[in-house]
Design an enzyme around this catalytic site. Structure first.
Site, PDB file in Angstrom:
ATOM      1  N   CYS A  19       0.753  -1.120  -0.107  1.00 38.29           N
ATOM      2  CA  CYS A  19      -0.009   0.108   0.050  1.00 38.29           C
ATOM      3  C   CYS A  19       1.033   1.412  -0.008  1.00 38.29           C
ATOM      4  O   CYS A  19       1.884   1.393   0.393  1.00 38.29           O
ATOM      5  CB  CYS A  19      -1.057  -0.029   1.364  1.00 38.29           C
ATOM      6  SG  CYS A  19      -2.151   1.486   1.141  1.00 38.29           S
TER       7      CYS A  19
ATOM      8  N   CYS B 184      -1.794   3.993   7.289  1.00 35.62           N
ATOM      9  CA  CYS B 184      -2.752   3.963   8.347  1.00 35.62           C
ATOM     10  C   CYS B 184      -2.109   3.319   9.513  1.00 35.62           C
ATOM     11  O   CYS B 184      -2.006   2.166   9.430  1.00 35.62           O
ATOM     12  CB  CYS B 184      -4.348   3.669   7.731  1.00 35.62           C
ATOM     13  SG  CYS B 184      -4.709   4.315   6.324  1.00 35.62           S
TER      14      CYS B 184
ATOM     15  N   CYS C 118      -4.006   0.087  10.248  1.00 35.68           N
ATOM     16  CA  CYS C 118      -4.225  -0.916   9.100  1.00 35.68           C
ATOM     17  C   CYS C 118      -4.388  -2.285   9.695  1.00 35.68           C
ATOM     18  O   CYS C 118      -3.386  -2.551  10.506  1.00 35.68           O
ATOM     19  CB  CYS C 118      -3.302  -0.826   8.313  1.00 35.68           C
ATOM     20  SG  CYS C 118      -3.225  -1.950   6.798  1.00 35.68           S
TER      21      CYS C 118
END
Ligand code: SF4
Length: 360
Positions: free
Chosen positions: A82, A86, A89
């Site tokens: 990715c 985040c 995550c």
């Protein structure tokens, strides 16, 4: 017997008083023994009645036999890579593996033969690998060759180009874009961002493309410590998604908590009451679909990058064998999937854009 008992008792009592005083004590002892024996017999009968009732009571609590699992709706996380970071995550970049395209198609065909109706492609970020071409080819394959009623994607939205919609939009039913806040500073705090890209502005652009290319638009939000007090009512109404899926931030051992995890999400976690307050604040938003930790944990069929089902029952993701090696029926036994909860959380909804009857 119980009708005769008062008469028997009176008879015994009379016979006591007919006795000479010298034997009165012996008679009283006999009377006491008789009364005790009668009482013991009565209490034994009562106990037997209670024991006898038990099987009926437990019968009511018996579980229905488990249904055989059909992979009606599958989430295929074909990549873990990715471009965002985040903090909470729960599907992190632990490998960079992606199946060769033809192998992925073979697995999807096996799932279709086992009863799959809906496929959702997710990650990581699914548009990252091969600039979205790999994803586009799978989407097209699932719609045209497998003729699945529903093909969807969950993405952070940052890498999608209009050209992708031009090439593949017609084969896609639903695009879900993750957005946790309409305050860009909060998005930065969460880790939803890359460089100077503005996540919220990008969301607006994607909304327009979805309208132009006839793809149903959905928003996913993870409610956590940094956005739990936010009121998103106006912005969500303006974007008008077909569904706004609102998740409670979830800890998954080995992904976002525990020793070998790539994230430490403990500081993002909120309590059930805080989550309820967030939902209450947004009760006017009719497309809101809430998902607490309880609902979320076992109610998704998750396939990882090797096409192994991930079992989340123990609070971590334990993989089955790959469906490519042992077939769907064998692998799904280890998926930990709670089909009842899947149905209870409304997992089966109108998921084909042909049936959504959207006012684009
Ligand atoms: S965008 Fe999704 S996959 Fe990427 S880091 Fe964030 S939560 Fe994880």
């Amino acid at each position: 017997m119980w009708v005769l008992t008062p008469a028997a008792f009176a008879g015994k009592l009379l016979s006591v008083f007919r006795q000479p005083l010298s034997s009165l004590w012996r008679s009283l002892v006999l009377l006491f023994c008789w009364l005790r024996a009668t009482w013991l017999l009565a209490s034994k009968r009562t106990k037997q009645q209670l024991v006898w009732r038990e099987p009926d009571e437990t019968k009511e609590e018996e579980e229905d036999p488990p249904l055989s699992t059909t992979p009606t709706s599958v989430n295929y996380h074909f990549t873990r890579q990715c471009n965002y970071k985040c903090g909470f995550c729960f599907h992190t970049a632990k490998t960079s593996f992606v199946l060769p395209l033809e192998e992925a198609k073979r697995g999807l065909l096996l799932l279709k033969e086992a009863g799959m109706e809906k496929i959702n492609f997710s990650g990581g970020e699914p548009f990252l690998h091969d600039r979205g071409e790999y994803l586009g080819k799978l989407v097209k394959f699932c719609k045209t060759e497998l003729q699945l009623p529903s093909v969807s994607i969950v993405s952070n939205g940052s890498l999608i180009r209009e050209r992708w919609f031009q090439n593949y939009g017609e084969y896609l039913d639903i695009l879900a874009v993750s957005c946790d806040s309409f305050d860009e500073e909060v998005n930065v705090l969460i880790g939803r961002g890359q460089g100077k890209k503005n996540h919220v502005e990008n969301l607006q652009k994607l909304r327009t493309w979805c309208r132009d290319y006839r793809v149903a638009f959905k928003i996913n939000s993870v409610i956590n410590r940094f956005n739990v007090e936010e009121d998103m009512t106006e912005q969500i109404k303006a974007l008008n998604p077909v569904r706004w899926k609102v998740f409670q931030c979830l800890l998954v051992e080995g992904e976002n908590c525990g020793e070998d995890a790539l994230r430490e999400a403990e500081r993002f976690v909120i309590g059930d009451e805080e989550f309820e307050r967030f939902l209450e604040r947004h009760k006017e938003v009719s497309c809101l679909v809430p998902e607490s930790n309880q609902k979320m944990k076992d109610s998704y069929l998750i396939l990882d990058e090797y096409m192994r089902f991930l079992n989340c029952r123990k609070g971590r993701k334990d993989p089955s064998k790959s469906i490519l090696d042992v077939g769907v029926e064998e692998a799904i036994k280890f998926s930990g999937f709670d089909e009842k909860m899947f149905l209870k959380r409304g997992g089966k909804y109108v998921w084909s854009k042909a049936d959504l009857k959207l006012d684009w």
